[in-house]
Design a protein around this motif. Structure first.
Motif, mmCIF file in Angstrom:
data_model
loop_
_atom_site.group_PDB
_atom_site.id
_atom_site.type_symbol
_atom_site.label_atom_id
_atom_site.label_comp_id
_atom_site.label_asym_id
_atom_site.label_seq_id
_atom_site.Cartn_x
_atom_site.Cartn_y
_atom_site.Cartn_z
ATOM 1 N N TYR A 43 0.820 -1.213 0.000
ATOM 2 C CA TYR A 43 0.000 0.000 0.000
ATOM 3 C C TYR A 43 0.856 1.267 0.000
ATOM 4 O O TYR A 43 0.579 2.212 -0.736
ATOM 5 C CB TYR A 43 -0.961 0.015 1.186
ATOM 6 N N ARG A 44 1.916 1.304 0.818
ATOM 7 C CA ARG A 44 2.777 2.497 0.844
ATOM 8 C C ARG A 44 3.446 2.723 -0.506
ATOM 9 O O ARG A 44 3.487 3.854 -1.008
ATOM 10 C CB ARG A 44 3.819 2.380 1.958
ATOM 11 N N ASN A 45 3.954 1.659 -1.111
ATOM 12 C CA ASN A 45 4.597 1.798 -2.423
ATOM 13 C C ASN A 45 3.592 2.214 -3.492
ATOM 14 O O ASN A 45 3.901 3.042 -4.355
ATOM 15 C CB ASN A 45 5.297 0.504 -2.821
ATOM 16 N N LEU A 46 2.406 1.645 -3.450
ATOM 17 C CA LEU A 46 1.365 2.012 -4.414
ATOM 18 C C LEU A 46 1.012 3.492 -4.278
ATOM 19 O O LEU A 46 0.975 4.220 -5.272
ATOM 20 C CB LEU A 46 0.118 1.148 -4.215
ATOM 21 N N ILE A 47 0.767 3.936 -3.063
ATOM 22 C CA ILE A 47 0.404 5.342 -2.832
ATOM 23 C C ILE A 47 1.510 6.266 -3.327
ATOM 24 O O ILE A 47 1.245 7.251 -4.021
ATOM 25 C CB ILE A 47 0.093 5.585 -1.341
ATOM 26 N N ASN A 48 2.756 5.949 -3.000
ATOM 27 C CA ASN A 48 3.872 6.792 -3.448
ATOM 28 C C ASN A 48 3.975 6.827 -4.963
ATOM 29 O O ASN A 48 4.285 7.864 -5.549
ATOM 30 C CB ASN A 48 5.187 6.301 -2.844
ATOM 31 N N PHE A 86 -8.370 -7.610 3.222
ATOM 32 C CA PHE A 86 -7.838 -6.610 2.295
ATOM 33 C C PHE A 86 -7.983 -5.186 2.804
ATOM 34 O O PHE A 86 -7.525 -4.246 2.177
ATOM 35 C CB PHE A 86 -8.532 -6.719 0.922
ATOM 36 N N GLY A 87 -8.636 -4.988 3.919
ATOM 37 C CA GLY A 87 -8.904 -3.638 4.413
ATOM 38 C C GLY A 87 -7.679 -2.912 4.913
ATOM 39 O O GLY A 87 -6.743 -3.523 5.419
ATOM 40 N N VAL A 88 -7.696 -1.599 4.778
ATOM 41 C CA VAL A 88 -6.644 -0.789 5.387
ATOM 42 C C VAL A 88 -7.005 -0.466 6.839
ATOM 43 O O VAL A 88 -6.178 0.045 7.579
ATOM 44 C CB VAL A 88 -6.329 0.495 4.578
ATOM 45 N N PHE A 89 -8.232 -0.821 7.228
ATOM 46 C CA PHE A 89 -8.679 -0.725 8.613
ATOM 47 C C PHE A 89 -9.255 -2.071 9.033
ATOM 48 O O PHE A 89 -9.800 -2.810 8.205
ATOM 49 C CB PHE A 89 -9.776 0.345 8.787
ATOM 50 N N SER A 90 -9.161 -2.363 10.312
ATOM 51 C CA SER A 90 -9.762 -3.582 10.850
ATOM 52 C C SER A 90 -11.275 -3.381 10.969
ATOM 53 O O SER A 90 -11.762 -2.245 10.876
ATOM 54 C CB SER A 90 -9.173 -3.886 12.229
ATOM 55 N N PRO A 91 -12.024 -4.464 11.228
ATOM 56 C CA PRO A 91 -13.470 -4.287 11.453
ATOM 57 C C PRO A 91 -13.774 -3.369 12.643
ATOM 58 O O PRO A 91 -14.849 -2.795 12.730
ATOM 59 C CB PRO A 91 -13.974 -5.705 11.714
ATOM 60 N N LYS A 92 -12.799 -3.196 13.549
ATOM 61 C CA LYS A 92 -12.977 -2.308 14.711
ATOM 62 C C LYS A 92 -12.557 -0.874 14.389
ATOM 63 O O LYS A 92 -12.395 -0.048 15.282
ATOM 64 C CB LYS A 92 -12.170 -2.829 15.896
ATOM 65 N N LYS A 93 -12.335 -0.584 13.098
ATOM 66 C CA LYS A 93 -11.993 0.754 12.605
ATOM 67 C C LYS A 93 -10.604 1.218 13.042
ATOM 68 O O LYS A 93 -10.352 2.407 13.151
ATOM 69 C CB LYS A 93 -13.066 1.774 13.006
ATOM 70 N N GLU A 94 -9.702 0.276 13.284
ATOM 71 C CA GLU A 94 -8.329 0.601 13.649
ATOM 72 C C GLU A 94 -7.460 0.548 12.409
ATOM 73 O O GLU A 94 -7.535 -0.395 11.625
ATOM 74 C CB GLU A 94 -7.822 -0.397 14.688
ATOM 75 N N SER A 95 -6.598 1.545 12.221
ATOM 76 C CA SER A 95 -5.682 1.575 11.087
ATOM 77 C C SER A 95 -4.694 0.420 11.203
ATOM 78 O O SER A 95 -4.114 0.199 12.262
ATOM 79 C CB SER A 95 -4.931 2.902 11.045
ATOM 80 N N LYS A 96 -4.506 -0.314 10.121
ATOM 81 C CA LYS A 96 -3.582 -1.442 10.138
ATOM 82 C C LYS A 96 -2.173 -1.041 9.720
ATOM 83 O O LYS A 96 -1.207 -1.708 10.079
ATOM 84 C CB LYS A 96 -4.106 -2.550 9.212
ATOM 85 N N TYR A 97 -2.011 0.039 8.954
ATOM 86 C CA TYR A 97 -0.716 0.368 8.385
ATOM 87 C C TYR A 97 -0.245 1.794 8.643
ATOM 88 O O TYR A 97 0.875 2.132 8.293
ATOM 89 C CB TYR A 97 -0.737 0.136 6.856
ATOM 90 N N GLY A 98 -1.095 2.643 9.175
ATOM 91 C CA GLY A 98 -0.712 4.043 9.403
ATOM 92 C C GLY A 98 -0.346 4.746 8.110
ATOM 93 O O GLY A 98 0.635 5.469 8.044
ATOM 94 N N LEU A 99 -1.142 4.531 7.078
ATOM 95 C CA LEU A 99 -0.852 5.109 5.758
ATOM 96 C C LEU A 99 -1.021 6.618 5.758
ATOM 97 O O LEU A 99 -1.868 7.166 6.467
ATOM 98 C CB LEU A 99 -1.782 4.509 4.703
ATOM 99 N N SER A 100 -0.229 7.276 4.928
ATOM 100 C CA SER A 100 -0.333 8.728 4.759
ATOM 101 C C SER A 100 -0.609 9.030 3.293
ATOM 102 O O SER A 100 0.053 8.475 2.415
ATOM 103 C CB SER A 100 0.966 9.406 5.174
ATOM 104 N N PHE A 101 -1.565 9.893 3.045
ATOM 105 C CA PHE A 101 -1.904 10.270 1.681
ATOM 106 C C PHE A 101 -1.431 11.684 1.356
ATOM 107 O O PHE A 101 -1.772 12.232 0.331
ATOM 108 C CB PHE A 101 -3.416 10.142 1.458
ATOM 109 N N ASN A 102 -0.675 12.294 2.230
ATOM 110 C CA ASN A 102 -0.171 13.649 2.044
ATOM 111 C C ASN A 102 1.121 13.640 1.260
ATOM 112 O O ASN A 102 1.938 12.821 1.355
ATOM 113 C CB ASN A 102 0.054 14.343 3.389
#
Length: 102
Positions: A43-48, A86-102
């Protein structure tokens, strides 16, 4: 793959039609190479890659509109167990990867 599609599209008169990558993701569990570490790296490489303006050899200087699959893990989804992760968040709405889109 994107350039192959752009090239084929141009041959049939669609050279100015933009392509949107509507789903891209990596499972974080229940499959071969499906780990939180591998998914986070993907995900980080894709976003970058897609947020920059490098583009592709045929479409230089453009970002690539891309959507991550999926927002949340689907812990009750039927079928292959990796499809639930496949989610970037768990079912409990917790971030799994700490992704940044900035």
């Amino acid at each position: 793959m994107l350039d192959a599609h752009y090239a084929a599209q141009a041959r049939v008169g669609g050279k100015d039609v933009e392509i949107v990558v509507s789903e891209s993701g990596w499972p974080s569990d229940k499959g071969q190479e499906a780990t939180v570490g591998n998914a986070g790296t993907y995900y980080r490489n894709l976003i970058n890659h897609v947020r920059g303006t490098a583009g592709t050899p045929l479409k230089r200087g453009r970002s690539i509109e891309t959507y991550l699959f999926a927002m949340f893990d689907e812990n009750t989804k039927p079928g292959d167990p990796s499809e639930r992760h496949f989610g970037v968040f768990s079912p409990k709405k917790e971030s799994k990867y700490g992704l940044s889109f900035n």
